[in-house]
Design a protein around this motif. Structure first.
Motif, short mmCIF file in Angstrom:
data_model
loop_
_atom_site.label_atom_id
_atom_site.label_comp_id
_atom_site.label_asym_id
_atom_site.label_seq_id
_atom_site.Cartn_x
_atom_site.Cartn_y
_atom_site.Cartn_z
N SER A 312 0.81 -1.22 0.00
CA SER A 312 0.00 0.00 0.00
C SER A 312 0.85 1.27 0.00
O SER A 312 0.60 2.21 0.78
N VAL A 313 1.83 1.31 -0.86
CA VAL A 313 2.66 2.50 -1.06
C VAL A 313 2.58 2.85 -2.54
O VAL A 313 2.91 2.03 -3.40
N GLN A 319 2.60 6.61 1.75
CA GLN A 319 2.06 5.49 2.50
C GLN A 319 0.53 5.60 2.60
O GLN A 319 -0.01 6.66 2.89
N HIS A 320 -0.15 4.48 2.37
CA HIS A 320 -1.60 4.39 2.54
C HIS A 320 -1.91 3.28 3.53
O HIS A 320 -1.10 2.37 3.73
N ILE A 368 -0.69 -3.65 9.65
CA ILE A 368 -0.65 -2.20 9.44
C ILE A 368 0.79 -1.71 9.27
O ILE A 368 1.71 -2.23 9.90
N PRO A 369 0.99 -0.75 8.35
CA PRO A 369 -0.02 -0.06 7.55
C PRO A 369 -0.25 -0.64 6.16
O PRO A 369 -1.04 -0.10 5.39
N ASN A 370 0.45 -1.75 5.82
CA ASN A 370 0.43 -2.21 4.43
C ASN A 370 -0.43 -3.44 4.22
O ASN A 370 -0.24 -4.47 4.89
N ALA A 371 -1.37 -3.34 3.27
CA ALA A 371 -1.95 -4.53 2.68
C ALA A 371 -0.94 -5.12 1.71
O ALA A 371 -0.05 -4.42 1.21
N CYS A 372 -1.07 -6.40 1.44
CA CYS A 372 -0.19 -7.06 0.47
C CYS A 372 -1.06 -7.78 -0.56
O CYS A 372 -1.95 -8.57 -0.21
N ALA A 373 -0.84 -7.46 -1.83
CA ALA A 373 -1.54 -8.13 -2.92
C ALA A 373 -0.49 -8.75 -3.83
O ALA A 373 0.63 -8.24 -3.95
N THR A 374 -0.85 -9.85 -4.46
CA THR A 374 0.08 -10.53 -5.36
C THR A 374 -0.57 -10.83 -6.70
O THR A 374 -1.77 -11.08 -6.79
#
Length: 410
Positions: A312-313, A319-320, A368-374
């Motif tokens: 989520s950057v 940063q989100h 937090i704070p990052n979601a991780c998508a692949t």
């Protein structure tokens, strides 16, 4: 032999066919009726109604009239279906029309629709994909060939009056938060090029003025773009009106998860062989709010993947908080940059991610704070020997002499 209940002539405008519509409205007449347990065939236009042509000129994608979309075949009535039931739809078979064995993928101009990566690809581009049995390849994107997983991008039942009003109210409220945004925040009711099936006169005009656009997925199903709804799939739709009013269209030969190019799969005209049944009062029995899907047991067999991660950057380094949309965008951009090292242009790489059977996964939404998508890219779709990282670095397999046609904004 199943009967074809709705046929389409690709040489004629969809507006001449009273069993086609491009808005959602409870008053669209149901002209075709079936019994629970019946199986039947339905033909469909491509989602634009034939606006995109099999050529090397992307101006038709740039100039596409999005007020026309999507053209849906239906509504089909199921005798005995009542609000609160579940309509069970089995996809027995699905394919391309014999007189149209090709499809297209496009990036819309940011000024006319945009897409998931519109800030990076702001102008219209188009690739043509030939259908060769169960496989597809493109003259505009060399070096890849993959098996199709044909599916309807859009399928659902008619809403009732209360649901239609709810859709229009909430989407108008969102639109009004930034009414000048390009692309817009929502596609609101619009009478331009509205096709209301067999409706005529004042009733047609009134319905067209409030009919919901077919662009998003909603509680009834709609434009969900789930690539695994193919042969052998079973879908459980909530019923809102007597007869259910099942409609479908937007067929895809192949698509990556997320349909990230917006015109984002290999779009095609085609046909479906369906079977329907009912679960009386199924909505309350199973607590269903949105449709439930059982995926196809038949999927392209690709066992080797290269997985790209995104967090989520955003591209500016901001940063989100647990933003999955941004995380998946970063995964896609990372994959595009990687493919460029092997000779693909950015547009070709983008088209591959939109059309190939890539998988998109949400890997984490709590750290937090990052979601991780692949993004899972199947390496077996490439005709090159090695797409994996190694000590000798990447080999440029393409010389840049071929690219996807682009039509600059006027």
């Amino acid at each position: 032999m199943a009967d074809t209940l709705i046929a389409v002539d690709l040489n004629e405008s969809p507006h001449t066919n009273e069993n086609i519509h491009n808005r959602w409205h409870p008053d669209i007449p149901i002209n075709v009726w079936v019994e629970p347990g019946d199986d039947f065939k339905i033909e469909t236009y491509d989602w634009t109604g034939g606006q995109i042509k099999n050529n090397d000129d992307a101006s038709d994608v740039r100039d596409v009239e999005l007020e026309q979309v999507h053209y849906l075949s239906g509504p089909i009535g199921v005798k005995g279906a009542e609000p609160g039931d579940l309509l069970v739809v089995e996809i027995l078979d699905i394919g391309a029309k014999d007189d149209s064995l090709w499809g297209f993928n496009g990036f819309f101009s940011k000024q006319n629709g945009g897409g998931f990566l519109t800030e990076h690809f702001p102008e219209a581009q188009k690739s043509i994909w030939d259908i060769e049995g169960m496989f597809t390849k493109s003259r505009h994107v060399p070096g890849v060939k993959y098996a199709g997983l044909i599916h309807p991008g859009l399928i659902g039942c008619l809403p009732d009056r209360k649901m239609l009003e709810m859709w229009n109210s909430r989407e108008t409220a969102l639109f009004n938060t930034d009414p000048d945004r390009t692309p817009p925040l929502a596609a609101l009711p619009n009478t331009q090029s509205a096709h209301m099936g067999a409706m005529k006169g004042e009733a047609r005009e009134a319905a067209a003025a409030e009919g919901a656009r077919t662009v998003p997925p909603r509680e009834h199903g709609g434009n969900c773009d789930i690539k695994d709804l193919s042969r052998g799939s079973k879908i459980y739709f909530p019923v809102y009106v007597d007869g259910a009013g099942l409609s479908m269209g937007d067929l895809h030969f192949s698509q990556g998860d997320g349909e990230i190019t917006f015109c984002g799969a290999i779009e095609m005209a085609g046909w479906l062989h369906l079977k329907v049944s009912l679960i009386k009062e199924g909505v309350s029995k199973y607590g269903v709010k949105n449709p439930i899907f059982k995926p196809s047991p038949i999927t392209p067999k690709y066992d080797d993947y290269l997985i790209f991660e995104g967090i989520s950057v955003d591209e500016q380094g901001e940063q989100h908080y647990l933003d999955v949309h941004i995380a998946y965008r970063q995964a896609c951009l990372n994959a595009i940059e990687y493919l460029k090292k092997f000779g693909y242009t950015g547009a070709q790489a983008y088209a591959i991610l939109g059309t190939a059977p890539v998988q998109g996964h949400i890997s984490g939404v709590v750290d937090i704070p990052n979601a991780c998508a692949t993004l899972w890219l199947p390496t077996d779709i490439f005709e090159f020997d090695n797409m994996m990282p190694g000590p000798d670095g990447p080999t440029k397999f393409l010389d840049g002499s071929v690219d996807i046609p682009l039509a600059p904004d006027l």
